[in-house]
Write an enzyme that holds these catalytic residues in place. Structure first.
Site: not given
Length: 606
Positions: A2, A27, A75, A99-100, A479, A483, A486, A502, A601
């Protein structure tokens, strides 16, 4: 994850808080809220959704004049996104933002229920504010110390007490907080970009420290309540660096900033044509004594670590492992006293990564941090630090931070090879010369992005997509896939191309999109054979390879050829079109590129 802001001074607090929150919305953006001191009352206004919802709510209220307040963008962890679960949370005498995660909130809540408290939200934060209310004795500092001694977990807190109007208290444990200095005004924030418009002067709260913020002065206390002095730091980022600068999205701007970021990161670590880490303590003698390397990171940074592992082992022959930080600390890793643990993090605040660093130090290993934020928690905790020079990265999906992490890992690998004699000096110099060509090649790639945009338009309606590659290209597949997932919400998977037979190939049917990466000459033909296996089963293939390579007509539907470059460095070129492909896919699908759903983020909770 947050975002927290605070202001006390002579300006209209609402305007400052909203302005600062806009710089921190990356955030978390499930909800937002502010608490404003107005005489003997503290008015709380909060709303579910993006910050603009809160702005509209404040506008409808006709303004709430105040010169002191705190703000929050959330968040969600405990409790679904809703108005009642939004921050600030209040008791009769205290209001705070958090935040936490408070890990022992359930027994604390039961204790408070037994003592007559009631609860409206599902949050651990409401438990915290009411626990502080329970222990409040008229002295905010001693009350905070008592309360926090009962709490387990992580927190960054901004707190208002009705008894002390026009004053903000702040305290941190694991969740970052900085205080900013002004004239006749002072500030609080989770991150530097929030304050750049108002001040560049700041101090960082360390673990357990408390700040008492008034408009004309700031006092600091340690975890025992004793006064302490704090170092004043100066931010070297400017306001423009944290703005879009005419680009449609921060992500696109940050993709285009990669040539400059790479130039800054690479050229600052070269001396007389050789790599120089500019970490005096990490001397060549120390490098020669390393027996094993562990690279530990999360998400995109971990993908950079995978490239780094291959480069280090290929150039230096030093055994190197890559670990996901959230798994590393729980698998009882075997770490020797002659090992080096490399911690990679953009923010320098990633909680799992920080915990992994602390574990490595407990086991006696030396630690090297590769981070973008000066003075961040990971930077301060590590034995050695190599900063990347990406500047502020605002978009949630990392682009330029990934690229500069790669650059630093390559420079480290080359210096390690030079120190240990696994490469002759003339070969190291040749590699360094190639590295200095990179910004120019990136500029060429970014000069014309229309072809990538066109290709994205051909694939934009797919709901499932596969990335394939071998070696370095496999790491880039991971990667590129991340992307895309996301920001476009397309289900995407990355596989080592040789693993298709396989089991994975059973998922390939007529029309299945496949993004194939084949930039490594030694395994080019093998990769093409794997790609043809998907094409023969009806896949729609987009192939990325190097100029000068021959691609048979029956291998791919579309081919993108990148400039021919030193093979070991190809990941730093290849990642750019993959970033652009994901970006345009998301834009064409109407997604919120900079603020993808459910993501934030800086991951400062476990």
């Amino acid at each position: 994850m947050c975002g927290i802001v605070g202001y006390v001074g002579y300006r209209e607090a609402t305007d400052v808080l909203i302005d600062c929150l806009k710089k921190l919305e990356y955030r978390g953006y499930d909800s937002a809220g502010v608490a404003l001191v107005r005489g003997n009352t503290i008015d709380v206004v909060k709303a579910t959704g993006r910050l603009k919802v809160l702005e509209e709510k404040l506008r409808q209220l006709g303004g709430l004049p105040s010169c002191c307040g705190i703000g929050h963008t959330r968040w969600a962890t405990h409790g679904a996104p809703s108005d009642v679960n939004s921050h600030p949370q209040s008791s009769s005498r205290i209001t705070l933002v958090h935040n936490g995660i408070i890990e022992n909130y359930l027994p604390l809540k039961e204790f408070l229920l037994q003592n007559g408290y009631t609860f409206e939200s599902e949050t651990d934060t409401e438990v915290l504010v009411k626990l502080l209310d329970y222990y409040y004795n008229g002295d905010p500092l001693s009350s905070l110390l008592t309360t926090l001694s009962k709490v387990r977990g992580s927190y960054g807190l901004a707190i208002l007490f009705k008894d002390f109007p026009d004053r903000i208290y702040a305290v941190r444990k694991e969740s970052p907080l900085i205080v900013g200095y002004g004239k006749g005004e002072n500030f609080l924030a989770s991150d530097i970009p929030a304050l750049l418009k108002y001040t560049r002067e700041y101090s960082i709260l360390e673990e357990g420290e408390i700040a008492q913020i008034d408009k004309d002065e700031i006092h600091f206390y340690n975890e025992f309540g004793k006064p302490i002095e704090k170092e004043h730091l100066t931010a070297d980022w400017d306001v423009e660096a944290a703005e879009k600068g005419g680009y449609a999205h921060f992500m696109l701007k940050e993709i285009h900033e990669q040539p400059h970021a790479m130039s800054s990161t690479i050229n600052s670590r070269l001396e007389d044509g050789l790599p120089d880490l500019h970490v005096p303590e990490l001397s060549d003698d120390v490098l020669r004594g390393i027996e094993r390397i562990h690279i530990v990171a999360c998400g995109t940074a971990m993908h950079a670590g995978m490239v780094g592992k291959t480069a280090i082992e290929r150039l230096t022959r030093v055994p190197t492992d890559v670990d996901i930080a959230s798994e590393f600390r729980y698998r009882d890793p075997i770490i020797g006293k002659k090992d080096l643990v490399i911690i990679v993090s953009q923010s320098g605040e990633t909680l799992d990564t920080l915990a992994a660093l602390k574990l490595a130090k407990q086991k006696g290993a030396k630690t090297l941090a590769i981070v973008n934020v000066v003075g961040s928690s990971i930077a301060r905790a590590a034995d050695y630090v190599m900063y990347t020079y990406a500047g502020p990265e605002i978009a949630v999906a990392s682009t330029k931070a990934y690229s500069v992490q790669l650059a630093v890992l390559y420079i480290f690998a080359l210096r390690l090879a030079f120190a240990r004699g696994t490469l002759p000096e003339d070969e190291v110099r040749r590699y360094v010369k190639e590295l200095t060509r990179l910004p120019e090649l990136l500029e060429q790639l970014l000069a014309d992005t229309e072809n990538i945009k066109y290709l994205a338009s051909l694939f934009m309606n797919c709901e499932d997509l596969f990335y394939l590659g071998r070696g370095f290209d496999y790491a880039l597949s991971l990667e590129g896939s991340l992307k895309l997932k996301e920001i476009s919400y397309i289900h995407s998977e990355a596989y080592a191309a040789g693993e298709l037979k396989h089991g994975t190939i059973s998922l390939i049917v007529e029309g299945t999109p496949v993004i194939a990466l084949a930039t490594q000459d030694a395994i080019f033909e093998k990769t093409l054979s794997n790609v043809k296996e998907t094409k023969s089963r009806g896949a729609k293939v987009l192939l990325f390879c190097k100029e000068g390579t021959e691609v048979p007509d029956d291998i791919a539907d579309y081919v993108v050829k990148l400039p021919r470059y030193e093979e070991i460095f190809m990941p730093m070129l290849l990642v750019v079109p993959l970033q652009l492909f994901a970006y345009y896919m998301a834009v064409l699908r109407g997604c919120d590129v900079d603020k993808p759903r459910n993501l934030a983020k800086s991951v400062t909770v476990e």
